[in-house]
Design an enzyme around this catalytic site. Structure first.
Site, short mmCIF file in Angstrom:
data_model
loop_
_atom_site.label_atom_id
_atom_site.label_comp_id
_atom_site.label_asym_id
_atom_site.label_seq_id
_atom_site.Cartn_x
_atom_site.Cartn_y
_atom_site.Cartn_z
CE1 TYR A 135 80.01 20.17 33.36
CE2 TYR A 135 79.36 19.54 35.57
CZ TYR A 135 79.98 20.47 34.87
OH TYR A 135 80.03 21.81 35.42
CE LYS A 185 81.92 27.37 18.72
NZ LYS A 185 82.03 29.23 18.37
CG ASP A 217 81.54 31.92 20.06
OD1 ASP A 217 79.95 32.41 20.14
OD2 ASP A 217 82.54 31.91 19.38
CG ASP A 241 80.06 25.48 35.72
OD1 ASP A 241 79.84 25.89 36.73
OD2 ASP A 241 81.35 25.15 35.57
CG ASP A 245 81.47 30.70 38.51
OD1 ASP A 245 79.82 29.96 39.19
OD2 ASP A 245 82.62 29.87 38.79
C1 IPM Z 1 78.90 24.08 40.12
C2 IPM Z 1 80.09 23.55 40.57
C3 IPM Z 1 79.80 22.01 39.88
C4 IPM Z 1 79.77 21.95 38.32
C5 IPM Z 1 81.04 21.65 40.38
C6 IPM Z 1 81.98 21.29 41.40
C7 IPM Z 1 81.11 19.85 39.78
O1 IPM Z 1 81.26 23.76 39.44
O2 IPM Z 1 77.78 24.02 40.70
O3 IPM Z 1 78.66 24.98 39.49
O4 IPM Z 1 80.56 22.07 37.38
O5 IPM Z 1 78.50 21.66 38.39
MN MN Z 2 80.12 26.08 38.17
#
Ligand code: IPM
Ligand code: MN
Ligand code: NAD
Length: 346
Positions: A135, A185, A217, A241, A245
């Protein structure tokens, strides 16, 4: 105590407003100050993270954030993006650790696409590194030479950046089931081989905590097949990240999951893990629970008010158990109706 509110874009203002009211209901006398971040800040000031916002956040006791981004600012060739505001804020406050707890509410277990026996009792704390890795690595650029366009991002970590977040993961595991899963990884990436050796070093100071390494993975797969086995999972920025999700699927909706971004001091940024959800913005459909639970984390970590945190968490549990459901949970309650139910439970 001064709390800076950064509603941001899309559903951000809808969910932060409800989380603010929840905090006010539990802790009287807090002062709130609202500032711009993200797309709305680009529109009004030209910058995704105006100086006034950074200053306010630096002098606050805590920051409560909604979400940033949306189709209006999504041009891949744009010079500034809303997301830069969020990344810049995390960096400006040196918030290197992002705590993302994932718990399955028993009453919501049937919402998961996974079988009940796979997700019942899941309780994972993700600790995502937040201010380094791909990032933030340099160089980062796009260039065109001889008709070929190339884009470069850099994945870089120092041993110190890895150590501080892994140490935190170990410390947190001591208040839990004393198991740390370090994600990397290491079969491919040099940065991951450094990550793994630092994790091994840190573990020597925590003989009472079990450490296991998982390649990212296979970890993604095991999160679905063996979710219950995970306690604390520590991962570099982008792996964390993506995995969080994915883990939202275990809980039933991404709208439920909170996070706390912490550094060395007490100040932190608290935000749901979801984004600005442009598809449902402005319709009162957003689930406010992820942001309300983020407010609970704010009370716990920045205000040192464990009692308030637990009260909010119990109230949320209560209304979920009683059947309160927003649209993402298959119900009919609006954002504000769901939040009112939580305040009634309080
Ligand atoms: C999160 C989001 C952010 C990230 C983006 C919007 C920059 O996906 O907070 O999880 O990738 O950190
Ligand atoms: Mn995110
Ligand atoms: P998203 O998380 O915004 O939405 C993904 C899906 O989940 C959508 O269908 C959305 O409707 C649903 N959803 C999200 N939050 C919900 C809630 N509280 N209640 C009910 N449903 C909810 O992810 P995306 O669509 O990939 O990203 C949209 C924008 O948000 C992008 O610009 C992205 O960069 C940004 N984003 C910001 C943050 C942040 O500010 N922390 C985090 C992730 C994405």
């Amino acid at each position: 105590m001064k709390i800076v509110l950064l509603p941001g874009d899309g559903i951000g203002p809808e969910v932060t407003e409800e989380a603010r009211k929840t905090l006010e209901a539990v802790i009287p006398g807090l002062s709130f100050e609202e500032h711009a971040i993200g797309g709305i800040a680009i529109d009004t000031t030209g910058k995704p993270l105006p100086d006034a916002t950074i200053h306010a956040c630096k002098s606050a006791d805590a920051v409560l954030l909604g979400a940033v981004g949306g189709p209006k600012w999504d041009d891949p060739n744009a010079k500034v993006r809303p997301e830069q505001g969020l990344l810049g804020l995390r960096r400006a406050l040196d918030l290197f650790a992002n705590l993302r707890p994932v718990k399955v509410f028993p009453a919501l277990a049937e919402l998961s696409p996974l079988r009940l026996e796979r997700i019942e009792g899941v309780d994972i704390l993700f600790v995502r590194e937040l201010t380094s890795g791909i990032y933030f690595g340099e160089p980062r650029f796009r260039e065109t030479n001889g008709g070929v366009t190339r884009a470069v991002d850099t994945l870089s970590y120092t041993d110190g950046e890895i150590r501080r977040v892994v140490q935190l993961a170990f410390r947190l595991s001591r208040g839990r089931r004393k198991r740390v899963t370090s994600v990397d990884k290491a079969n491919v990436l040099e940065s991951s081989r450094l990550w793994r050796s630092v994790a091994n070093e840190v573990s020597k100071d925590f003989p009472d905590v079990a450490l296991e390494h998982h390649l990212v993975d296979s970890c993604a797969m095991r999160l679905i097949t063996h979710a219950k086995q995970f306690d604390v999972v520590v991962a570099e920025n982008m792996f964390g990240d993506i995995l969080t999700d994915e883990a939202a699927v275990l809980a039933g909706s991404i709208g439920l999951l909170p996070s706390a971004s912490l550094g060395e001091g007490k100040n932190g940024v608290y935000e749901p893990i979801h984004g600005s959800a442009p598809d449902i913005a402005g319709k009162g459909l957003a689930n406010p629970i992820g942001t309300i639970l983020s407010a609970a984390m704010l009370a716990r970590h920045s205000l040192g008010n464990e009692e308030a945190a637990v009260r909010i968490e119990r109230a949320v549990e209560r209304v979920i158990t009683d059947g309160a459901r927003t649209a993402d949970l298959g119900g009919k309650l609006s954002t504000s109706q769901m939040a009112s139910r939580v305040r009634e439970a309080l």
